[in-house]
Design a protein around this motif. Structure first.
Motif, PDB file in Angstrom:
ATOM      1  N   LEU A   1       0.369  -1.157   0.378  1.00  0.00           N
ATOM      2  CA  LEU A   1      -0.033  -0.361   0.540  1.00  0.00           C
ATOM      3  C   LEU A   1       0.844   1.047   0.302  1.00  0.00           C
ATOM      4  O   LEU A   1       0.124   2.228   0.200  1.00  0.00           O
ATOM      5  N   ASN A   2       2.223   1.527   0.192  1.00  0.00           N
ATOM      6  CA  ASN A   2       2.908   2.589   0.170  1.00  0.00           C
ATOM      7  C   ASN A   2       4.062   2.776  -1.043  1.00  0.00           C
ATOM      8  O   ASN A   2       4.355   4.364  -0.859  1.00  0.00           O
ATOM      9  N   TYR A   3       3.196   1.829  -1.864  1.00  0.00           N
ATOM     10  CA  TYR A   3       3.792   2.217  -3.327  1.00  0.00           C
ATOM     11  C   TYR A   3       2.681   1.951  -4.799  1.00  0.00           C
ATOM     12  O   TYR A   3       1.873   1.498  -4.345  1.00  0.00           O
ATOM     13  N   SER A   4       2.840   2.858  -5.378  1.00  0.00           N
ATOM     14  CA  SER A   4       2.444   2.450  -6.763  1.00  0.00           C
ATOM     15  C   SER A   4       2.843   1.690  -8.094  1.00  0.00           C
ATOM     16  O   SER A   4       3.577   1.088  -7.802  1.00  0.00           O
ATOM     17  N   LYS A   5       2.247   1.894  -8.523  1.00  0.00           N
ATOM     18  CA  LYS A   5       2.684   0.826 -10.071  1.00  0.00           C
ATOM     19  C   LYS A   5       4.246   1.442 -10.751  1.00  0.00           C
ATOM     20  O   LYS A   5       5.098   0.248 -10.402  1.00  0.00           O
ATOM     21  N   ASN A   6       3.906   2.324 -10.513  1.00  0.00           N
ATOM     22  CA  ASN A   6       5.428   3.163 -11.384  1.00  0.00           C
ATOM     23  C   ASN A   6       6.613   3.097 -10.651  1.00  0.00           C
ATOM     24  O   ASN A   6       6.886   3.073 -10.946  1.00  0.00           O
ATOM     25  N   ASP A   7       6.029   3.367  -9.229  1.00  0.00           N
ATOM     26  CA  ASP A   7       7.445   2.988  -7.845  1.00  0.00           C
ATOM     27  C   ASP A   7       7.681   1.616  -7.663  1.00  0.00           C
ATOM     28  O   ASP A   7       8.880   1.143  -7.950  1.00  0.00           O
ATOM     29  N   ILE A   8       7.189   0.693  -8.252  1.00  0.00           N
ATOM     30  CA  ILE A   8       7.291  -0.950  -8.500  1.00  0.00           C
ATOM     31  C   ILE A   8       8.182  -1.267  -9.281  1.00  0.00           C
ATOM     32  O   ILE A   8       8.882  -2.015  -9.421  1.00  0.00           O
ATOM     33  N   ASN A   9       7.660  -0.466 -10.252  1.00  0.00           N
ATOM     34  CA  ASN A   9       8.354  -0.922 -11.508  1.00  0.00           C
ATOM     35  C   ASN A   9      10.218  -0.221 -11.277  1.00  0.00           C
ATOM     36  O   ASN A   9      11.181  -0.039 -11.921  1.00  0.00           O
ATOM     37  N   LEU A  10      10.201   1.156 -11.607  1.00  0.00           N
ATOM     38  CA  LEU A  10      11.178   1.900 -10.814  1.00  0.00           C
ATOM     39  C   LEU A  10      11.799   0.129  -9.547  1.00  0.00           C
ATOM     40  O   LEU A  10      13.483   0.931  -9.601  1.00  0.00           O
ATOM     41  N   ILE A  11      11.901   0.335  -8.316  1.00  0.00           N
ATOM     42  CA  ILE A  11      12.303  -0.939  -7.784  1.00  0.00           C
ATOM     43  C   ILE A  11      12.227  -2.181  -8.024  1.00  0.00           C
ATOM     44  O   ILE A  11      13.817  -2.321  -7.997  1.00  0.00           O
ATOM     45  N   ARG A  12      11.517  -3.198  -8.981  1.00  0.00           N
ATOM     46  CA  ARG A  12      12.446  -3.933  -9.836  1.00  0.00           C
ATOM     47  C   ARG A  12      13.547  -3.856 -11.070  1.00  0.00           C
ATOM     48  O   ARG A  12      13.628  -4.439 -11.318  1.00  0.00           O
ATOM     49  N   LYS A  13      13.379  -2.326 -11.785  1.00  0.00           N
ATOM     50  CA  LYS A  13      15.024  -2.426 -12.466  1.00  0.00           C
ATOM     51  C   LYS A  13      16.423  -2.819 -11.176  1.00  0.00           C
ATOM     52  O   LYS A  13      17.095  -2.638 -12.524  1.00  0.00           O
ATOM     53  N   SER A  14      16.025  -2.599 -10.641  1.00  0.00           N
ATOM     54  CA  SER A  14      16.763  -2.592  -8.928  1.00  0.00           C
ATOM     55  C   SER A  14      17.198  -3.587  -8.103  1.00  0.00           C
ATOM     56  O   SER A  14      18.155  -3.011  -7.122  1.00  0.00           O
ATOM     57  N   ASN A  15      16.511  -4.382  -8.055  1.00  0.00           N
ATOM     58  CA  ASN A  15      16.462  -5.524  -6.861  1.00  0.00           C
ATOM     59  C   ASN A  15      16.303  -6.651  -8.259  1.00  0.00           C
ATOM     60  O   ASN A  15      15.545  -6.757  -9.185  1.00  0.00           O
ATOM     61  N   LYS A  16      16.153  -8.037  -7.356  1.00  0.00           N
ATOM     62  CA  LYS A  16      16.229  -9.271  -7.944  1.00  0.00           C
ATOM     63  C   LYS A  16      14.674 -10.039  -7.741  1.00  0.00           C
ATOM     64  O   LYS A  16      14.282  -9.962  -8.755  1.00  0.00           O
ATOM     65  N   ASN A  17      14.820 -10.000  -6.257  1.00  0.00           N
ATOM     66  CA  ASN A  17      13.158 -10.296  -5.811  1.00  0.00           C
ATOM     67  C   ASN A  17      12.032  -9.508  -5.270  1.00  0.00           C
ATOM     68  O   ASN A  17      13.088  -9.054  -4.182  1.00  0.00           O
ATOM     69  N   VAL A  18      11.326  -8.623  -5.978  1.00  0.00           N
ATOM     70  CA  VAL A  18      10.569  -7.965  -4.991  1.00  0.00           C
ATOM     71  C   VAL A  18       9.094  -8.119  -4.532  1.00  0.00           C
ATOM     72  O   VAL A  18       8.473  -8.306  -5.266  1.00  0.00           O
ATOM     73  N   LEU A  19       8.913  -8.579  -2.918  1.00  0.00           N
ATOM     74  CA  LEU A  19       7.747  -9.213  -2.745  1.00  0.00           C
ATOM     75  C   LEU A  19       6.293  -8.999  -1.923  1.00  0.00           C
ATOM     76  O   LEU A  19       7.736  -7.428  -1.595  1.00  0.00           O
ATOM     77  N   ALA A  20       5.873  -8.684  -1.909  1.00  0.00           N
ATOM     78  CA  ALA A  20       4.515  -7.968  -1.574  1.00  0.00           C
ATOM     79  C   ALA A  20       4.429  -8.204   0.217  1.00  0.00           C
ATOM     80  O   ALA A  20       4.683  -9.683   0.038  1.00  0.00           O
ATOM     81  N   TYR A  21       4.411  -7.539   0.871  1.00  0.00           N
ATOM     82  CA  TYR A  21       3.931  -8.199   2.758  1.00  0.00           C
ATOM     83  C   TYR A  21       1.916  -8.715   2.804  1.00  0.00           C
ATOM     84  O   TYR A  21       1.749  -7.579   1.725  1.00  0.00           O
ATOM     85  N   ILE A  22       2.094  -9.555   3.110  1.00  0.00           N
ATOM     86  CA  ILE A  22       0.259 -10.253   3.683  1.00  0.00           C
ATOM     87  C   ILE A  22       0.393 -10.921   4.045  1.00  0.00           C
ATOM     88  O   ILE A  22       1.480 -12.091   4.528  1.00  0.00           O
TER      89      ILE A  22
END
Length: 269
Positions: free
Chosen positions: A52-73
């Motif tokens: 909830l702290n990030y937008s779709k654009n944020d995640i697209n940017l984050i994925r460019k610089s990290n290997k596995n990006v996971l969401a908490y639930i």
């Protein structure tokens, strides 16, 4: 690992940056449930965030610089400040006073429907997988132990619905015989450390307990051939160093942070 909620509600194909050495690669893991500038998140093998702290654009940017990006639930609890709490408050089973959260009724179709909608939202934003928290609530000593079969069936459901996504469960080691084919990894908390909620003290775990615990995890890792990530808690550099020294000879990736998991750790003193 139920996140504390403040203003924000609160755990692959990109190459790892060249500056990560073999040793630093072991702890290239970040759990951060507070809101952080996307451009500051770089170089992690595993990155666990509050969606909830990030937008779709944020995640697209984050994925460019990290290997596995996971969401908490959380599959076991809902915090009183979570956006879906109002929908669930009349069907929860009791309260976890440590985290101001309430136990979910995983048997409820309404509960499952709401959890699925949260997972859908995270994947629509571009997350590559989900970190499934509070699995240990359903273990033999947990508050939801009578619902363990329903939990496993729900994990089967999301595995089937999202066959190409990453799922990492938190704890619940006794369930691995049934879940190892449904998940991609396991997080285990407080192996080297033993945070006390009673007096809010950070400390090392007893050496004998640590050696017994790490031995069990080694055996499970070899048996199920999957990624294990250790999460430890510290509030100062001295304790951080002691934790690192304990874990140095083992093969596991690990993360060390404060118990609230709200910020990027910085153990300079």
């Amino acid at each position: 690992m139920q996140p504390i909620k403040f203003i924000f509600w609160l755990l692959p194909s990109i190459l790892i940056p060249n500056y990560l050495s073999k040793d630093s690669d072991k702890n290239s893991v970040l759990f951060c449930y507070g809101k952080t500038k996307p451009e500051t998140l770089k170089g992690y093998n595993y990155l666990f965030l509050e969606p909830l702290n990030y937008s779709k654009n944020d995640i697209n940017l984050i994925r460019k610089s990290n290997k596995n990006v996971l969401a908490y639930i959380s599959l076991g609890e809902v915090n009183s400040q979570a956006k879906h709490y109002k929908k669930l408050k009349n069907i929860v089973l009791g309260k976890n006073e440590n985290w101001d959260s309430y136990y979910l009724d995983i048997k409820s179709k309404e509960t499952q429907k709401i959890l699925i909608s949260l997972i859908d939202e995270a994947f629509e934003k571009g997350f590559e997988g989900m970190f499934l928290d509070n699995i240990d609530n359903y273990s033999q000593f947990g508050p939801q132990k009578t619902d363990k079969n329903e939990l496993i069936e729900f994990i089967k459901l999301i595995n089937k619905k999202y066959p190409n996504k990453i799922f990492i469960q938190n704890a619940g080691l006794e369930f691995l015989e049934k879940t190892h084919g449904l998940i991609d990894g396991v997080v285990v908390e407080s192996v080297a450390t033993n945070y006390s909620f009673l007096d809010k003290q950070y400390k090392l775990r007893n050496k004998a307990e640590f050696e017994s615990y790490i031995k069990r995890i080694n055996l499970l890792s070899d048996k199920f051939k999957m990624q294990f990530i250790l999460v430890e808690y510290a509030d100062n550099k001295l304790l951080y160093n002691k934790i690192s020294n304990r874990l140095l000879k083992f093969k596991f990736k690990y993360f060390v942070g404060k118990i609230d998991l709200q910020t990027i750790p910085n153990f300079k003193k």
